[in-house]
Design a protein around this motif. Sequence first.
Motif, mmCIF file in Angstrom:
data_model
loop_
_atom_site.group_PDB
_atom_site.id
_atom_site.type_symbol
_atom_site.label_atom_id
_atom_site.label_comp_id
_atom_site.label_asym_id
_atom_site.label_seq_id
_atom_site.Cartn_x
_atom_site.Cartn_y
_atom_site.Cartn_z
ATOM 1 N N UNK A 187 2.146 1.395 -2.987
ATOM 2 C CA UNK A 187 2.204 2.696 -2.335
ATOM 3 C C UNK A 187 2.549 2.661 -0.859
ATOM 4 N N UNK A 188 2.705 1.469 -0.314
ATOM 5 C CA UNK A 188 2.955 1.350 1.122
ATOM 6 C C UNK A 188 4.445 1.371 1.445
ATOM 7 N N UNK A 189 4.790 2.171 2.437
ATOM 8 C CA UNK A 189 6.162 2.169 2.956
ATOM 9 C C UNK A 189 6.352 1.103 4.018
ATOM 10 N N UNK A 190 5.248 0.538 4.517
ATOM 11 C CA UNK A 190 5.303 -0.472 5.574
ATOM 12 C C UNK A 190 4.465 -1.680 5.154
ATOM 13 N N UNK A 191 5.079 -2.550 4.370
ATOM 14 C CA UNK A 191 4.366 -3.715 3.843
ATOM 15 C C UNK A 191 4.005 -4.711 4.949
ATOM 16 N N UNK A 192 4.782 -4.729 6.022
ATOM 17 C CA UNK A 192 4.443 -5.597 7.154
ATOM 18 C C UNK A 192 3.127 -5.143 7.792
ATOM 19 N N UNK A 193 2.981 -3.857 8.017
ATOM 20 C CA UNK A 193 1.747 -3.337 8.619
ATOM 21 C C UNK A 193 0.552 -3.611 7.711
ATOM 22 N N UNK A 229 -4.924 -11.959 0.766
ATOM 23 C CA UNK A 229 -3.769 -12.093 1.650
ATOM 24 C C UNK A 229 -2.508 -12.454 0.873
ATOM 25 N N UNK A 230 -2.645 -13.283 -0.141
ATOM 26 C CA UNK A 230 -1.476 -13.742 -0.901
ATOM 27 C C UNK A 230 -0.689 -12.605 -1.528
ATOM 28 N N UNK A 231 -1.372 -11.624 -2.078
ATOM 29 C CA UNK A 231 -0.663 -10.492 -2.689
ATOM 30 C C UNK A 231 0.105 -9.704 -1.639
ATOM 31 N N UNK A 232 -0.503 -9.514 -0.456
ATOM 32 C CA UNK A 232 0.189 -8.816 0.622
ATOM 33 C C UNK A 232 1.391 -9.636 1.113
ATOM 34 N N UNK A 233 1.231 -10.929 1.128
ATOM 35 C CA UNK A 233 2.330 -11.815 1.532
ATOM 36 C C UNK A 233 3.499 -11.699 0.556
ATOM 37 N N UNK A 234 3.184 -11.652 -0.736
ATOM 38 C CA UNK A 234 4.236 -11.506 -1.750
ATOM 39 C C UNK A 234 5.021 -10.214 -1.510
ATOM 40 N N UNK A 235 4.304 -9.118 -1.253
ATOM 41 C CA UNK A 235 4.961 -7.840 -1.027
ATOM 42 C C UNK A 235 5.795 -7.805 0.235
ATOM 43 N N UNK A 236 5.262 -8.403 1.299
ATOM 44 C CA UNK A 236 5.956 -8.360 2.589
ATOM 45 C C UNK A 236 6.989 -9.476 2.734
ATOM 46 N N UNK A 237 6.544 -10.711 2.734
ATOM 47 C CA UNK A 237 7.470 -11.830 2.960
ATOM 48 C C UNK A 237 8.394 -12.077 1.773
ATOM 49 N N UNK A 238 7.847 -11.972 0.584
ATOM 50 C CA UNK A 238 8.636 -12.285 -0.604
ATOM 51 C C UNK A 238 9.543 -11.170 -1.066
ATOM 52 N N UNK A 239 9.177 -9.931 -0.733
ATOM 53 C CA UNK A 239 9.991 -8.802 -1.158
ATOM 54 C C UNK A 239 9.880 -8.495 -2.645
ATOM 55 N N UNK A 240 8.832 -8.973 -3.288
ATOM 56 C CA UNK A 240 8.640 -8.727 -4.715
ATOM 57 C C UNK A 240 7.771 -7.494 -4.921
ATOM 58 N N UNK A 241 8.091 -6.729 -5.953
ATOM 59 C CA UNK A 241 7.229 -5.655 -6.429
ATOM 60 C C UNK A 241 6.344 -6.255 -7.510
ATOM 61 N N UNK A 242 5.102 -5.792 -7.583
ATOM 62 C CA UNK A 242 4.167 -6.360 -8.556
ATOM 63 C C UNK A 242 3.504 -5.270 -9.379
ATOM 64 N N UNK A 243 3.202 -5.639 -10.613
ATOM 65 C CA UNK A 243 2.367 -4.800 -11.461
ATOM 66 C C UNK A 243 1.554 -5.723 -12.349
#
Length: 145
Positions: free
Chosen positions: A84-90, A109-123
């Motif tokens: 739901x975040x438009x700003x994964x870095x924040x 932290x790892x899940x946030x890293x995947x979303x931000x650094x990795x650019x992957x969407x997760x479900x």
Amino acid sequence: MSKARREVERALETYSPSLRSATVMTTSELVENAIKYGEEVPSLLSIHLRLKADSERIFIEVANGVVTVERVRHLKSRLDEIAGSDDKEALYMSRIRALLEDPSERGGLGLYRIGFEGGFDMNYTFVDSVVTVTAVRGVHEHGML
């Protein structure tokens, strides 16, 4: 864990270095979570990892057993927040600050890293005491790596 990283590197040798790096990191984070939080259940006795790549997308699927439904609720909460975040870095930086401010805080932290650094969407899915996290990224999209 290093075997999984090597296998992903090898499987994606024809893809760009940045995509390989993001995929290796994402796989490592998901497998690490499965090791840390997974439990043996009759329907899945060990962690399951699956990687699929084609000309359009990279799919990573990691499954592990879960006895405590609260862990699944916690996972759902984190994945919903990331999705739901438009700003994964924040979001990622906020999680780092929370961990620094309160040393009793654990993980996530790892899940946030995947979303931000990795650019992957997760479900995820949760069936028969098995949680499966799927991470998907377009081949031509670029994350921070």
